[in-house]
Design a protein around this motif. Structure first.
Motif, PDB file in Angstrom:
ATOM      1  N   UNK A 108       0.963 -21.972  19.096  1.00  0.00           N
ATOM      2  CA  UNK A 108       0.435 -20.957  20.009  1.00  0.00           C
ATOM      3  C   UNK A 108      -0.755 -20.197  19.433  1.00  0.00           C
ATOM      4  N   UNK A 109      -0.720 -19.736  18.174  1.00  0.00           N
ATOM      5  CA  UNK A 109      -1.911 -19.029  17.654  1.00  0.00           C
ATOM      6  C   UNK A 109      -3.168 -19.891  17.672  1.00  0.00           C
ATOM      7  N   UNK A 110      -3.009 -21.192  17.365  1.00  0.00           N
ATOM      8  CA  UNK A 110      -4.165 -22.091  17.381  1.00  0.00           C
ATOM      9  C   UNK A 110      -4.803 -22.151  18.761  1.00  0.00           C
ATOM     10  N   UNK A 111      -3.961 -22.371  19.779  1.00  0.00           N
ATOM     11  CA  UNK A 111      -4.500 -22.482  21.136  1.00  0.00           C
ATOM     12  C   UNK A 111      -5.038 -21.148  21.642  1.00  0.00           C
ATOM     13  N   UNK A 112      -4.455 -20.050  21.208  1.00  0.00           N
ATOM     14  CA  UNK A 112      -4.966 -18.738  21.629  1.00  0.00           C
ATOM     15  C   UNK A 112      -6.359 -18.495  21.067  1.00  0.00           C
TER      16      UNK A 112
END
Length: 281
Positions: free
Chosen positions: A19-23
């Motif tokens: 999730x942090x990567x895609x955010x």
């Protein structure tokens, strides 16, 4: 050395969340997308339909629209004719001076537009002894260029062709040359192998190159202003129309023409990309 218990293997590593990567990635990407959307929205909100219709009814703008369609089409077709063989040669062959040709092709992309227009102007008016290209064209061919519609086409072509060459080179890089080699072993010449094997496989790239060249010609301004001028009803295209309308304080008309150019570019890109990718929806 400590031996691990085969009956009790170590617990698997815990997989971290993506999730942090895609955010982060989507957040950075959204900045540019939102900026473009806001720019178009601002233009739409600034003008009204009545102002848009009134601007398009001006004879000068209608003339600029017709000239833009004709010159962009001519520049795109010329670009494709040059980009296809040049892109093929740069993709398939290693010849002396290839690096120089590759560098020269990129010059119109990185050169400031006004410098390119000035260079075209100097080229046609440079005197070599008693000979001058513009004078020779006027006297011998009866086809003057500078500050006339051919100058518009040449200015657009000078930039658009560079983008088309890059597109066609990538296209031929992605086509396996083994089929051409097999055809040559069966008796085909290089020309026959190119026309019958490589060219039919490159049709999607040719559509993409034409699209890019047309869209780039549509937005060309600097070389046209210097080399062709911005004479009403003569060498005025839509990009110079925006400049002329702004120079006389007609902001509504300038925004209306800008929206027209955006709509033209979007429609052409969508149609040609659908045709080029084979997507129906």
């Amino acid at each position: 050395m400590i031996e691990r218990d085969a009956a009790n293997p170590p617990p698997p590593l815990r997989r971290r969340s993506d999730l942090p990567f895609f955010l982060v990635m989507s957040g950075l990407s959204a900045c540019f997308i939102v900026l473009i959307a806001l720019l178009v929205t601002a233009d739409v909100m600034f003008t009204s339909w009545d102002d848009f219709a009134a601007a398009l009814q001006k004879p000068a703008i209608q003339s600029a629209f017709r000239l833009t369609m004709l010159t962009c089409a001519a520049a795109a077709i010329l670009s494709l004719w040059v980009a296809t063989p040049l892109g093929y040669l740069l993709s398939r062959y290693r010849f002396p001076g290839r690096w120089l040709v590759d560098t020269l092709v990129d010059i119109p992309i990185v050169l400031p537009p006004l410098v390119l227009g000035l260079s075209l102007l100097i080229l046609f008016h440079l005197s070599i002894g008693d000979w001058q290209l513009e004078t020779w064209l006027r006297e011998r061919v009866g086809f003057p260029v500078t500050y006339r519609w051919p100058a518009v086409v040449l200015a657009q072509f000078s930039v658009a062709c560079a983008f088309a060459v890059r597109t066609m080179r990538v296209t031929f890089d992605q086509i396996d040359p083994r089929a051409e080699d097999v055809a040559r072993t069966l008796g085909c010449s290089r020309g026959q192998a190119f026309m019958e094997i490589a060219l039919p496989q490159a049709w999607r790239g040719m559509i993409a190159a034409t699209t890019i060249a047309w869209a780039r010609a549509l937005g060309e301004f600097g070389p046209i202003l210097v080399f062709a001028g911005a004479t009403r009803m003569r060498t005025e295209v839509l990009s110079t129309t925006v400049f002329l309308e702004l120079s006389i304080g007609q902001l509504d008309a300038a925004v209306a023409v800008s929206l027209l150019m955006v709509a033209m570019a979007v429609v052409v890109l969508l149609i040609l990309r659908v045709l080029g990718t084979g997507l129906g929806g």
